[in-house]
Design a protein around this motif. Structure first.
Motif, PDB file in Angstrom:
ATOM      1  N   ASP A  95     -33.257  18.147 -58.532  1.00  0.00           N
ATOM      2  CA  ASP A  95     -34.098  17.192 -59.251  1.00  0.00           C
ATOM      3  C   ASP A  95     -35.571  17.573 -59.135  1.00  0.00           C
ATOM      4  OD1 ASP A  95     -32.011  14.731 -59.769  1.00  0.00           O
ATOM      5  OD2 ASP A  95     -31.609  15.780 -57.899  1.00  0.00           O
ATOM      6  N   VAL A  99     -38.194  18.472 -62.470  1.00  0.00           N
ATOM      7  CA  VAL A  99     -39.552  17.990 -62.743  1.00  0.00           C
ATOM      8  C   VAL A  99     -40.518  19.171 -62.881  1.00  0.00           C
ATOM      9  CG1 VAL A  99     -41.434  16.525 -61.931  1.00  0.00           C
ATOM     10  CG2 VAL A  99     -39.069  15.844 -61.520  1.00  0.00           C
ATOM     11  N   ARG A 255     -29.853  13.285 -67.853  1.00  0.00           N
ATOM     12  CA  ARG A 255     -30.760  13.957 -66.910  1.00  0.00           C
ATOM     13  C   ARG A 255     -32.118  14.260 -67.543  1.00  0.00           C
ATOM     14  NH1 ARG A 255     -29.940  14.879 -61.347  1.00  0.00           N
ATOM     15  NH2 ARG A 255     -27.732  15.198 -60.944  1.00  0.00           N
ATOM     16  N   GLU A 258     -35.655  13.284 -66.132  1.00  0.00           N
ATOM     17  CA  GLU A 258     -36.253  13.979 -64.996  1.00  0.00           C
ATOM     18  C   GLU A 258     -37.146  15.128 -65.465  1.00  0.00           C
ATOM     19  OE1 GLU A 258     -33.506  14.844 -61.825  1.00  0.00           O
ATOM     20  OE2 GLU A 258     -32.113  13.310 -62.527  1.00  0.00           O
ATOM     21  N   VAL A 313     -37.900  12.172 -57.934  1.00  0.00           N
ATOM     22  CA  VAL A 313     -38.606  12.554 -59.161  1.00  0.00           C
ATOM     23  C   VAL A 313     -40.064  12.115 -59.081  1.00  0.00           C
ATOM     24  CG1 VAL A 313     -38.762  12.112 -61.643  1.00  0.00           C
ATOM     25  CG2 VAL A 313     -36.547  12.587 -60.601  1.00  0.00           C
TER      26      VAL A 313
END
Length: 744
Positions: A95, A99, A255, A258, A313
């Motif tokens: 994750d 980002v 997803r 993110e 995140v």
């Protein structure tokens, strides 16, 4: 001293201690992106961090702290996958990468859009340079090494996942093939980690075009568009968690938020906001703290992603924002040279870290030693450096005598992909090259793993007709005397019941639906088709009521899953949350199961039918046929038993409950735990395998278990003691029996 805008350096080393050995060939740094203080332009980790210096349409100042952040992310993933205590939540490192990816890619896109140089062809050229060489090299190495290290079932899985990876749909394939990122099947999938590449590639098929269209209305409109997409994706992800946690983990639209958070950092340009050193230091340390708290605090049992992904995140976004201000504490931490160096090779390191761990598990029968895991991780670092130095770097050159042109990159990418796909197809031939095994071993593996023809036929029978009954036993034109009713565990028993009926000259019916135990009114709230289970079970009960020839009803299900709500020993898939509504009051878990079973037994007794309740089948902490094949491949002896304690702890609750109800209301209870287990549980008998996976019995196992259980308890005919049929009267005395649970 940092390189200035437009400055060219011919030095083999970038200036500054923290940037040591960052580039061993020509380095160009140009001006910052409009609205961004600076953006990371070094190599990245995953499918989207392709912002290498040679590839940028317009260069930006190098930020070594983002390489350090990549290192934190990839090391977290490695430590979690290696099983180091205290780092079980390291999977959130992916994750972090999402980002970073959104931030870096959007920086490049915004630069191109603002200067009128945006090109989809140029965008995908950079991606091809960044992603494909190292990825295809890994896949070809695995295809070769797998011949010596992977048994046929795993070699075949490698073939399929390789094809999916080259097509950048591995997330979709692996979701279907393994059922769960944290499940036991995933632990042996050599390319399980490539799911994230699939998510990013699918995201970047659409995002550049969406951003370009939105940018026609200006940067503000593009920012608002991104914010709406992020909010929508996040809301969709969190709302899908109760019934679709696996999909929320693997699907790109769930997803996307993110990666979108990274994009928002660029489009809303928070790095323009002046930060003093204290504020930057505080924000950066809070961000790092959020990331590390998830790494050490989350486990495989955390309901993830959904809202649980929000802290990591947000933490990553804070670090990227805060470290744009030089001199922050977070910057000092992340720019120590070991982290920067690890971040530089992080893409290759991510690619290479997982296969050696899988190999260690495979060769050690699922129990790798600490030394084996240390060796696996050490090899991953060595292979990652070699891949970065000799595979990644040459393909990034865009000028000079050894540089690849755009046309050359696309041609080599196509040729490399074709070669890799060809290798995968060769690997997949003959069921994963089963020629490496003795023929008898593979034949038993297939026999145990495959569904029988009669089970396959009966599983499909109910699809078009809610009341469809599949005939088994003898003379399909006669009147049925026995009904087998239940979920997939009942379906696995079909061959055994079919053989028993044939031996008795009886005709039976079958009604089975996956994940639907034969308990009218019971709902599993983890299932999207939960209400359909209630409808179908009610319909089956009506069929029983209006079919007087049915003298016995066999009830079978995966009682342990419904009773405990969780799966056994990291088995992939959702758990269960069962409930029943009685007069406006909701009962849950075991209480709900007891109410539903009491009602059903009472109805069957009232209708004059014999209820035969099959107890919970003991679950196994590994896939039995695969373990058998692994042992044959590595020439290890196959153990036909395993310790019973954990499995019997799972069956004890539902067995005790149902046995008591049968004794109280009426019927016959057949304890599978007593048939399979004593001090140890059997998984093999007379050279045959009793299971087809880790909880369903094989065709041979079904015949063995039904014969053993029914003969020991005098369940010889499809009869009830309330039926006056002369053929049944001889066996009426056994109808309500609850015999002891000793092994027959």
């Amino acid at each position: 001293m940092a390189l200035k805008c437009g400055q060219r350096s011919e030095s083999r080393r970038a200036p500054g201690a923290v940037e040591r050995k960052i580039r061993r060939h020509q380095l160009m740094v140009d001006c910052p992106v409009s609205g961004i203080h600076s953006a990371q332009v070094a190599d990245g980790w995953s499918a989207s961090n392709d912002l290498v210096l040679e590839q940028l349409p317009r260069q930006m100042n190098y930020r070594p702290e983002i390489d350090g952040l990549r290192a934190v992310a990839v090391l977290s993933v490695i430590l979690a996958h290696a099983g180091l205590p205290g780092f079980e939540g390291g999977y959130v490192g992916v994750d972090v990468f999402f980002v970073i990816s959104g931030f870096l890619i959007t920086s490049i896109l915004v630069s191109d859009l603002e200067t009128g140089r945006f090109s989809l062809i140029g965008f995908y050229e950079r991606r091809a340079r960044r992603i494909l060489p190292a990825l295809l090299f890994l896949l070809l190495c695995l295809a070769l090494a797998g011949f010596f290290l992977f048994p046929p079932w795993q070699y075949l899985a490698l073939s399929k996942s390789t094809i999916a990876t080259v097509a950048f749909v591995s997330n979709l394939y692996l979701m279907r093939a393994t059922g769960d990122y944290f499940g036991s099947d995933a632990s042996y999938e050599p390319l399980m980690h490539t799911w994230s590449l699939g998510v990013e590639e699918q995201f970047y098929i659409f995002f550049p075009l969406i951003l370009a269209l939105a940018f026609r209305g200006g940067r503000r409109r593009a920012a608002l568009t991104a914010a709406v997409l992020v909010a929508g994706s996040f809301a969709w992800s969190t709302s899908s968690m109760p019934t679709g946690q696996v999909a929320a983990f693997f699907m790109p639209h769930l997803r996307a938020w993110e990666l979108g958070v990274g994009a928002i950092l660029v489009l809303f340009a928070p790095t323009r906001v002046p930060l003093n050193r204290m504020a930057a230091g505080l924000a950066g340390m809070v961000g790092l703290g959020l990331i590390l708290a998830c790494v050490v605090g989350y486990t495989e049992r955390t309901v993830f992603p959904g809202g649980a992904a929000l802290p990591v995140v947000v933490g990553t976004a804070l670090v990227i924002w805060a470290t744009s201000r030089a001199g922050s504490i977070a910057t000092a931490i992340l720019t120590v040279w070991p982290l920067v160096w690890t971040g530089r090779i992080s893409y290759s390191l991510y690619l290479w870290h997982w296969p050696p761990i899988v190999i260690a598990r495979t060769v050690s029968n699922g129990q790798p030693t600490a030394i084996m895991l240390i060796a696996a991780v050490s090899f991953a670092f060595l292979a990652a450096w070699a891949s970065w130095r000799f595979v990644e770097q040459p393909f990034r050159l865009r000028s000079g005598p050894r540089a690849f042109t755009r046309r050359g990159i696309f041609q080599l990418s196509a040729a490399g992909s074709a070669l890799t796909l060809s290798a995968a197809l060769v690997v997949g031939t003959d069921h994963g090259m089963k020629l490496r095994l003795p023929e008898a071993s593979y034949r038993e593996f297939r026999s145990a793993s495959d569904m029988s023809d009669v089970e396959r036929r009966c599983r499909a029978a109910w699809w078009d007709d809610i009341e469809a009954m599949c005939p088994i036993g003898t003379d399909e034109r006669g009147a049925p005397s026995v009904l087998l009713w239940g979920d997939s565990h009942a379906a696995a028993l079909i061959p055994g019941v079919d053989a028993w009926l044939r031996s008795q000259g009886l005709l039976g019916w079958v009604f089975v639906v996956d994940r639907c135990p034969p308990l009218p009114g019971l709902v599993n709230r983890h299932l999207s088709w939960a209400e359909d289970c209630i409808t179908r079970n009610n319909a089956v009960l009506e069929v029983v009521r209006r079919t007087p020839s049915l003298k016995s009803v066999i009830l079978a299900g995966r009682w342990s899953l419904s009773y405990h709500g969780t799966r056994f020993a990291r088995e992939p898939g959702d758990g269960a949350s069962v409930a029943i509504d009685v007069g406006g009051e909701t009962k849950e878990g075991p209480d709900a199961m007891a109410l539903a079973m009491r009602f059903l037994l009472s109805e069957l007794v009232r209708e004059g039918r014999q209820a035969i309740v099959i107890g919970a089948v003991p679950e196994v902490p590994f896939n039995v046929p695969r373990r058998f094949l692994d042992d044959a491949f590595f020439k290890r002896p196959f153990a036909t038993t395993f310790p019973a304690e954990a499995s019997l702890a799972r069956t004890k609750g539902p067995d005790t409950m149902f046995e008591g109800l049968v004794h109280e209301v009426g019927g016959t209870f057949v304890p599978m735990s007593g048939i399979f287990c004593g001090s140890e549980c059997r998984i093999g008998e007379r050279g045959r395998l009793l299971y087809r996976d880790d909880d369903h019995v094989s065709e041979y196992g079904a015949e063995w278990a039904i014969r053993s259980g029914f003969e020991a308890r005098n369940v010889v005919r499809g009869c009830s003691d309330d039926v006056t049929d002369p053929q049944c009267s001889a066996h009426a005395t056994g109808a309500h029996s609850s015999p002891d649970r000793a092994r027959p």
